[in-house]
Design a protein around this motif. Structure first.
Motif, PDB file in Angstrom:
ATOM      1  N   ALA A 154       0.845  -1.192   0.000  1.00  0.00           N
ATOM      2  CA  ALA A 154       0.000   0.000   0.000  1.00  0.00           C
ATOM      3  C   ALA A 154       0.883   1.246   0.000  1.00  0.00           C
ATOM      4  CB  ALA A 154      -0.908   0.000   1.219  1.00  0.00           C
ATOM      5  N   TRP A 155       0.460   2.245  -0.738  1.00  0.00           N
ATOM      6  CA  TRP A 155       1.189   3.503  -0.867  1.00  0.00           C
ATOM      7  C   TRP A 155       0.517   4.605  -0.050  1.00  0.00           C
ATOM      8  CZ3 TRP A 155       5.777   4.390  -3.300  1.00  0.00           C
ATOM      9  CH2 TRP A 155       6.252   3.395  -4.165  1.00  0.00           C
ATOM     10  N   ALA A 156       1.327   5.553   0.427  1.00  0.00           N
ATOM     11  CA  ALA A 156       0.821   6.744   1.105  1.00  0.00           C
ATOM     12  C   ALA A 156       1.682   7.935   0.710  1.00  0.00           C
ATOM     13  CB  ALA A 156       0.854   6.555   2.617  1.00  0.00           C
ATOM     14  N   GLY A 157       1.100   9.117   0.771  1.00  0.00           N
ATOM     15  CA  GLY A 157       1.853  10.333   0.474  1.00  0.00           C
ATOM     16  C   GLY A 157       2.640  10.804   1.687  1.00  0.00           C
ATOM     17  N   LEU A 168       3.033   2.453  -8.316  1.00  0.00           N
ATOM     18  CA  LEU A 168       3.460   3.765  -7.855  1.00  0.00           C
ATOM     19  C   LEU A 168       2.350   4.784  -8.149  1.00  0.00           C
ATOM     20  CD1 LEU A 168       5.925   5.536  -6.864  1.00  0.00           C
ATOM     21  CD2 LEU A 168       6.564   5.700  -9.292  1.00  0.00           C
ATOM     22  N   PRO A 169       1.869   5.532  -7.154  1.00  0.00           N
ATOM     23  CA  PRO A 169       0.766   6.468  -7.418  1.00  0.00           C
ATOM     24  C   PRO A 169       1.089   7.531  -8.464  1.00  0.00           C
ATOM     25  CG  PRO A 169       0.999   6.090  -5.063  1.00  0.00           C
ATOM     26  CD  PRO A 169       2.189   5.445  -5.719  1.00  0.00           C
ATOM     27  N   THR A 170       2.320   8.053  -8.429  1.00  0.00           N
ATOM     28  CA  THR A 170       2.743   9.066  -9.399  1.00  0.00           C
ATOM     29  C   THR A 170       3.854   8.469 -10.261  1.00  0.00           C
ATOM     30  OG1 THR A 170       2.258  10.826  -7.803  1.00  0.00           O
ATOM     31  CG2 THR A 170       3.592  11.417  -9.728  1.00  0.00           C
ATOM     32  N   ALA A 171       3.504   8.031 -11.465  1.00  0.00           N
ATOM     33  CA  ALA A 171       4.512   7.476 -12.368  1.00  0.00           C
ATOM     34  C   ALA A 171       5.593   8.523 -12.620  1.00  0.00           C
ATOM     35  CB  ALA A 171       3.850   7.059 -13.679  1.00  0.00           C
ATOM     36  N   ARG A 172       6.857   8.114 -12.509  1.00  0.00           N
ATOM     37  CA  ARG A 172       7.941   9.080 -12.714  1.00  0.00           C
ATOM     38  C   ARG A 172       9.277   8.374 -12.916  1.00  0.00           C
ATOM     39  NH1 ARG A 172       8.813  10.135  -6.596  1.00  0.00           N
ATOM     40  NH2 ARG A 172       7.012   8.973  -5.843  1.00  0.00           N
ATOM     41  N   HIS A 173      10.262   9.169 -13.264  1.00  0.00           N
ATOM     42  CA  HIS A 173      11.623   8.671 -13.493  1.00  0.00           C
ATOM     43  C   HIS A 173      12.603   9.694 -12.943  1.00  0.00           C
ATOM     44  CE1 HIS A 173      13.081  11.402 -16.744  1.00  0.00           C
ATOM     45  NE2 HIS A 173      11.787  11.620 -16.863  1.00  0.00           N
ATOM     46  N   ASN A 227       4.032  -4.655   2.973  1.00  0.00           N
ATOM     47  CA  ASN A 227       3.175  -5.610   3.670  1.00  0.00           C
ATOM     48  C   ASN A 227       1.783  -5.059   3.950  1.00  0.00           C
ATOM     49  OD1 ASN A 227       5.289  -7.577   3.944  1.00  0.00           O
ATOM     50  ND2 ASN A 227       6.171  -6.275   5.526  1.00  0.00           N
ATOM     51  N   GLY A 228       1.542  -3.824   3.527  1.00  0.00           N
ATOM     52  CA  GLY A 228       0.243  -3.215   3.788  1.00  0.00           C
ATOM     53  C   GLY A 228      -0.815  -3.686   2.806  1.00  0.00           C
ATOM     54  N   ALA A 229      -2.066  -3.672   3.270  1.00  0.00           N
ATOM     55  CA  ALA A 229      -3.169  -4.013   2.377  1.00  0.00           C
ATOM     56  C   ALA A 229      -3.483  -2.816   1.510  1.00  0.00           C
ATOM     57  CB  ALA A 229      -4.393  -4.409   3.191  1.00  0.00           C
ATOM     58  N   ALA A 230      -3.778  -3.076   0.246  1.00  0.00           N
ATOM     59  CA  ALA A 230      -4.133  -1.976  -0.662  1.00  0.00           C
ATOM     60  C   ALA A 230      -5.429  -1.342  -0.189  1.00  0.00           C
ATOM     61  CB  ALA A 230      -4.297  -2.513  -2.079  1.00  0.00           C
ATOM     62  N   PRO A 231      -5.540  -0.003  -0.220  1.00  0.00           N
ATOM     63  CA  PRO A 231      -6.777   0.657   0.179  1.00  0.00           C
ATOM     64  C   PRO A 231      -7.898   0.371  -0.786  1.00  0.00           C
ATOM     65  CG  PRO A 231      -5.251   2.242  -0.800  1.00  0.00           C
ATOM     66  CD  PRO A 231      -4.511   0.943  -0.653  1.00  0.00           C
ATOM     67  N   ALA A 232      -9.122   0.423  -0.297  1.00  0.00           N
ATOM     68  CA  ALA A 232     -10.282   0.211  -1.171  1.00  0.00           C
ATOM     69  C   ALA A 232     -10.362   1.313  -2.198  1.00  0.00           C
ATOM     70  CB  ALA A 232     -11.548   0.189  -0.321  1.00  0.00           C
TER      71      ALA A 232
END
Length: 316
Positions: free
Chosen positions: A27-30, A271-276, A310-315
């Motif tokens: 799971a991703w967070a800002g 990745l929430p914000t695709a980037r390079h 290891n986090g669950a993806a948010p709904a």
């Protein structure tokens, strides 16, 4: 006979998407954005802080991110504008290798940053000037692998820096010369994944090769599932995480992790914000991705996003 009633196509698509999201791993967070936008940086971590070095657009300020406090500060500027440089940490210092200067001239310069004195010091130059390679630490020595020289042509050079003696030695060349690749140390070996040919993001590679320092030899490994370059990468446990990247047409949101002992890849939440042109570090079981360009080429951002594998993806 009873008929099986299928949902209408838009509803079916939504259900399939929801099912896929439910099975995402991680799971991703800002997190707090950097105080200045950057791309084509090197990132290294030391004592709970991440250091963002260099910039495609010429900024020299050292950006310092406190991983526990989710806050930013600035350090002594790098001695000159540089981009596509390489960095690694050992012995309480951040070491920075090469990079492009004056446009696309590959540098051989090496600098060490001491956070205690907030100062940069020159070190013995690299035998081979280059940029857009990778640096990884094994047994208190830093291996600088691959990259490109001036004119952006690839080198297969693999050189080893000893910070204690401020000296260089040579190691077995990278079998597939490339730049903008991921280079990480895991389980006492070096994994070199992805990259591109001669600076051309239209020629991305799925190459994945492993270096054994005891044998001074490289071997082929399971290829990167999504060929790409300009990625961020980090190590957690026995896995190398390869994150984002670009081609000449788009940026990537793929996150793929390579298990070295099993020689297998797995996919994680995107990745929430695709980037390079960005970097990643690990802290307390999470991966922090810092800055980078959301579009192919020379764009930039201050984006910080954090992966809990290891986090669950948010709904959704």
């Amino acid at each position: 006979m009873a008929r099986l009633l299928l949902p209408r196509l838009p509803l079916l698509a939504a259900l399939l998407a929801a099912a896929a999201a439910a099975h995402e791993v991680g799971a991703w967070a800002g997190a707090s954005s950097a105080p200045a936008e950057r791309s084509e940086v090197a990132v290294a971590a030391l004592d709970g802080k991440a250091y963002v070095i260099g910039d495609y657009n010429g900024a020299t300020e050292l950006l310092i991110y406190d991983l526990a406090a989710d806050s930013w500060s600035k350090g002594a500027p790098f001695p000159y504008p540089v981009h596509h440089t390489m960095a690694a940490e050992t012995g309480g210092r951040i070491y920075v290798f090469g990079g492009y200067v004056n446009g696309w001239d590959a540098s051989d310069k090496v600098w060490a940053y001491d956070p205690k004195s907030n100062a940069w010091q020159p070190r013995a130059p690299m035998p081979t000037p280059r940029a857009a390679g990778g640096a990884a630490l094994i047994n208190d020595k830093i291996h600088v692998v691959g990259g490109s020289g001036s004119g952006r042509g690839n080198v297969r050079t693999h050189e080893v820096y000893d910070p204690a003696g401020d000296t260089w030695s040579k190691a077995a060349d990278l079998p597939t010369p490339r730049d903008h690749l991921a280079v990480q140390a895991v389980e006492g070996r070096i994994v070199a994944s992805g990259g591109r040919i001669d600076g051309d993001s239209g020629k991305n590679l799925s190459a994945n090769q492993v270096y054994d320092p005891e044998r001074d030899a490289w071997s082929e490994a399971a290829p990167l599932p999504t060929a790409r370059s300009g990625v961020a990468s980090a190590v957690l446990g026995r896995e190398v995480f390869v994150i984002g990247g670009e081609s000449n047409r788009r940026t990537y949101d793929e996150v793929e992790a390579y298990d070295l002992p099993a020689n297998l890849w797995r996919a994680l939440a995107r990745l929430p914000t695709a980037r390079h042109g960005f970097g990643a570090v690990t802290y307390k079981g999470r991966i922090y991705t810092l800055t980078g360009s959301p579009r192919p080429g020379g764009d930039r951002s201050g984006t910080v996003e954090v992966l809990d594998p290891n986090g669950a993806a948010p709904a959704r």
